[in-house]
Design a protein around this motif. Structure first.
Motif, PDB file in Angstrom:
ATOM      1  N   ASP A   1       0.848  -1.199   0.000  1.00  0.00           N
ATOM      2  CA  ASP A   1       0.000   0.000   0.000  1.00  0.00           C
ATOM      3  C   ASP A   1       0.881   1.245   0.000  1.00  0.00           C
ATOM      4  N   THR A   2       1.722   1.365  -1.000  1.00  0.00           N
ATOM      5  CA  THR A   2       2.683   2.462  -1.064  1.00  0.00           C
ATOM      6  C   THR A   2       1.989   3.781  -1.381  1.00  0.00           C
ATOM      7  N   HIS A   3       2.224   4.780  -0.523  1.00  0.00           N
ATOM      8  CA  HIS A   3       1.660   6.116  -0.720  1.00  0.00           C
ATOM      9  C   HIS A   3       2.653   7.079  -1.346  1.00  0.00           C
ATOM     10  N   ALA A   4       3.927   6.924  -1.045  1.00  0.00           N
ATOM     11  CA  ALA A   4       4.949   7.830  -1.567  1.00  0.00           C
ATOM     12  C   ALA A   4       6.284   7.111  -1.587  1.00  0.00           C
ATOM     13  N   MET A   5       7.138   7.505  -2.519  1.00  0.00           N
ATOM     14  CA  MET A   5       8.519   7.049  -2.577  1.00  0.00           C
ATOM     15  C   MET A   5       9.426   8.260  -2.741  1.00  0.00           C
ATOM     16  N   ALA A   6      10.699   8.086  -2.393  1.00  0.00           N
ATOM     17  CA  ALA A   6      11.648   9.186  -2.529  1.00  0.00           C
ATOM     18  C   ALA A   6      13.043   8.630  -2.761  1.00  0.00           C
ATOM     19  N   THR A   7      13.835   9.384  -3.531  1.00  0.00           N
ATOM     20  CA  THR A   7      15.221   9.052  -3.807  1.00  0.00           C
ATOM     21  C   THR A   7      16.073  10.301  -3.572  1.00  0.00           C
ATOM     22  N   HIS A   8      17.389  10.127  -3.713  1.00  0.00           N
ATOM     23  CA  HIS A   8      18.319  11.246  -3.554  1.00  0.00           C
ATOM     24  C   HIS A   8      19.480  11.019  -4.510  1.00  0.00           C
ATOM     25  N   PRO A   9      19.911  12.043  -5.242  1.00  0.00           N
ATOM     26  CA  PRO A   9      20.984  11.839  -6.225  1.00  0.00           C
ATOM     27  C   PRO A   9      22.312  11.412  -5.625  1.00  0.00           C
ATOM     28  N   ASP A  10      22.532  11.687  -4.335  1.00  0.00           N
ATOM     29  CA  ASP A  10      23.788  11.289  -3.707  1.00  0.00           C
ATOM     30  C   ASP A  10      23.787   9.841  -3.230  1.00  0.00           C
TER      31      ASP A  10
ATOM     32  N   ASP B   1      20.716  10.119   4.023  1.00  0.00           N
ATOM     33  CA  ASP B   1      20.446   9.197   5.126  1.00  0.00           C
ATOM     34  C   ASP B   1      19.357   9.701   6.061  1.00  0.00           C
ATOM     35  N   THR B   2      18.790  10.876   5.787  1.00  0.00           N
ATOM     36  CA  THR B   2      17.784  11.471   6.658  1.00  0.00           C
ATOM     37  C   THR B   2      16.512  11.757   5.871  1.00  0.00           C
ATOM     38  N   ALA B   3      15.376  11.317   6.411  1.00  0.00           N
ATOM     39  CA  ALA B   3      14.080  11.569   5.769  1.00  0.00           C
ATOM     40  C   ALA B   3      13.056  11.912   6.828  1.00  0.00           C
ATOM     41  N   LEU B   4      12.040  12.673   6.445  1.00  0.00           N
ATOM     42  CA  LEU B   4      10.896  12.951   7.305  1.00  0.00           C
ATOM     43  C   LEU B   4       9.679  12.229   6.750  1.00  0.00           C
ATOM     44  N   VAL B   5       8.820  11.728   7.648  1.00  0.00           N
ATOM     45  CA  VAL B   5       7.587  11.056   7.245  1.00  0.00           C
ATOM     46  C   VAL B   5       6.456  11.502   8.148  1.00  0.00           C
TER      47      VAL B   5
ATOM     48  N   GLY C   1       3.153  10.773   4.188  1.00  0.00           N
ATOM     49  CA  GLY C   1       4.047  11.721   3.540  1.00  0.00           C
ATOM     50  C   GLY C   1       5.503  11.319   3.688  1.00  0.00           C
ATOM     51  N   LEU C   2       6.348  11.801   2.758  1.00  0.00           N
ATOM     52  CA  LEU C   2       7.761  11.414   2.755  1.00  0.00           C
ATOM     53  C   LEU C   2       8.567  12.460   2.014  1.00  0.00           C
ATOM     54  N   ALA C   3       9.693  12.856   2.592  1.00  0.00           N
ATOM     55  CA  ALA C   3      10.650  13.729   1.908  1.00  0.00           C
ATOM     56  C   ALA C   3      12.035  13.466   2.473  1.00  0.00           C
ATOM     57  N   VAL C   4      13.037  13.480   1.596  1.00  0.00           N
ATOM     58  CA  VAL C   4      14.429  13.268   2.001  1.00  0.00           C
ATOM     59  C   VAL C   4      15.113  14.617   2.144  1.00  0.00           C
ATOM     60  N   ASP C   5      15.937  14.752   3.165  1.00  0.00           N
ATOM     61  CA  ASP C   5      16.743  15.944   3.367  1.00  0.00           C
ATOM     62  C   ASP C   5      17.607  16.183   2.123  1.00  0.00           C
TER      63      ASP C   5
END
Length: 343
Positions: A194-203, A249-253, A240-244
């Protein structure tokens, strides 16, 4: 800077520096957003005031398909209308949209019922991507509030591979294509249903985070396998999801104990995830949580530590990855938003 907030009655375009709020797509239930640097419109100014092309904004709606702006959200026109829908019969509910980080002309679009489309011209036209509903798990897909249907809830491009895309089906599967939709991997090991959001980071280009109704998970192999991460996470319905931007290595949900608490009763919380430490709850940091607060939508900003959070209690920003939040003094609806984007 502009903030774009999607609501069930239109899109709010926010200037956080002045507090100005403008409504676009009035009366439309806006479900999803993708904002990317675009090309200037030959028939309009199309710049951001510095001579650079203004952001291109794509907004998916529940009843009227996809809308596109090439001037940062000042004006919108329906996009890809003749090519969306069964056999290209017209607009349908657009529930997910994403722009490739490798080529802003490449856009993927997801709909209800679950179909995927690919655009090579920035969303102006689109072609159906086959094979999605032929997957073995497709017979089990169902969206509980409307059990006779399901939809693509999220689309995430891979920062390391322009042909790899991850789709979250609400509800029933996370699926991955490594060849631009020619073939699909159904329900990779450990993936959420039941995925609501995904996030990646270029680093950290091989890593993917997933926020789901059945927990939080991460992948270190571009979505081929997943591990649940729940140390310190007291609420398992993650939204909700967002990566610093400065630290992969840090994300807020945002999270709640259930869908009812997140969407109907209003008792949601904010957490910070640190990869080597697990979760800590961000109570009393300046962002309202708990009773009376619906699940927040989150968006990464442009500077290290900057994450924007929007709930029925207002628009907030942290510039230190969740240690503290400040409220942005803007007039926005006192109800939950559907999506949030920053440009």
């Amino acid at each position: 800077m502009r903030i774009y907030a999607a609501y069930d009655d239109g899109l709010r375009v926010v200037d956080p520096a002045t507090g100005a709020v403008e409504t676009r797509l009035s009366g439309q239930r806006v479900e999803c957003l993708s904002v990317a640097r675009g090309e200037a419109d030959a028939d309009a100014d199309g710049t951001d005031g510095t001579g650079d092309p203004a952001p291109r904004v794509l907004a998916g709606t529940s009843d009227a398909g996809l809308f596109r702006s090439v001037d940062g959200g000042s004006r919108f026109a329906r996009a890809a209308g003749p090519t969306l829908g069964p056999d290209g019969s017209g607009p349908e509910a657009v529930t997910a949209v994403a722009t490739s980080p490798h080529d802003p002309a490449v856009v993927w679009i997801g709909t209800e019922p679950s179909r995927a489309y690919r655009s090579a011209d920035g969303g102006e036209t689109a072609a159906r991507v086959g094979g999605l509903t032929d997957l073995p798990s497709a017979d089990e897909w169902s969206f509980p509030p409307r059990p006779d249907t399901h939809h693509v809830r999220w689309i995430e491009p891979c920062p390391a591979d322009p042909e790899r895309w991850l789709l979250g089906i609400e509800a029933g599967a996370l699926v991955v294509t490594a060849d631009d939709g020619e073939t699909w991997t159904d329900r990779p090991p450990g993936s959420r249903r039941d995925t609501h959001a995904m996030a990646t980071h270029p680093d950290a280009p091989d890593r993917v985070y997933a926020a789901a109704g059945d927990g939080f998970a991460e992948s270190d192999d571009r979505g081929d396998s997943w591990r649940v991460r729940d140390a310190g996470l007291d609420h398992g319905y993650v939204w909700g999801l967002a990566v610093d931007p400065g630290d992969p290595d840090t994300a807020l949900v945002s999270a709640a104990e259930s869908a009812t608490a997140a969407h109907r009763r209003g008792e949601a919380y904010l957490y910070r995830y640190r990869r080597n430490e697990g979760f800590d709850r961000l109570d009393e940091r300046g962002f309202p949580t708990g009773e009376g607060t619906y699940r927040a939508v989150l968006a990464a900003g442009r500077a290290a530590g900057e994450v924007w959070a929007l709930s029925n209690r207002g628009l907030f920003v942290t510039r230190d990855a969740g240690d503290s939040f400040e409220q942005v003094p803007v007039d926005l609806p006192d109800r939950a938003a559907r999506a949030l984007a920053v440009a």
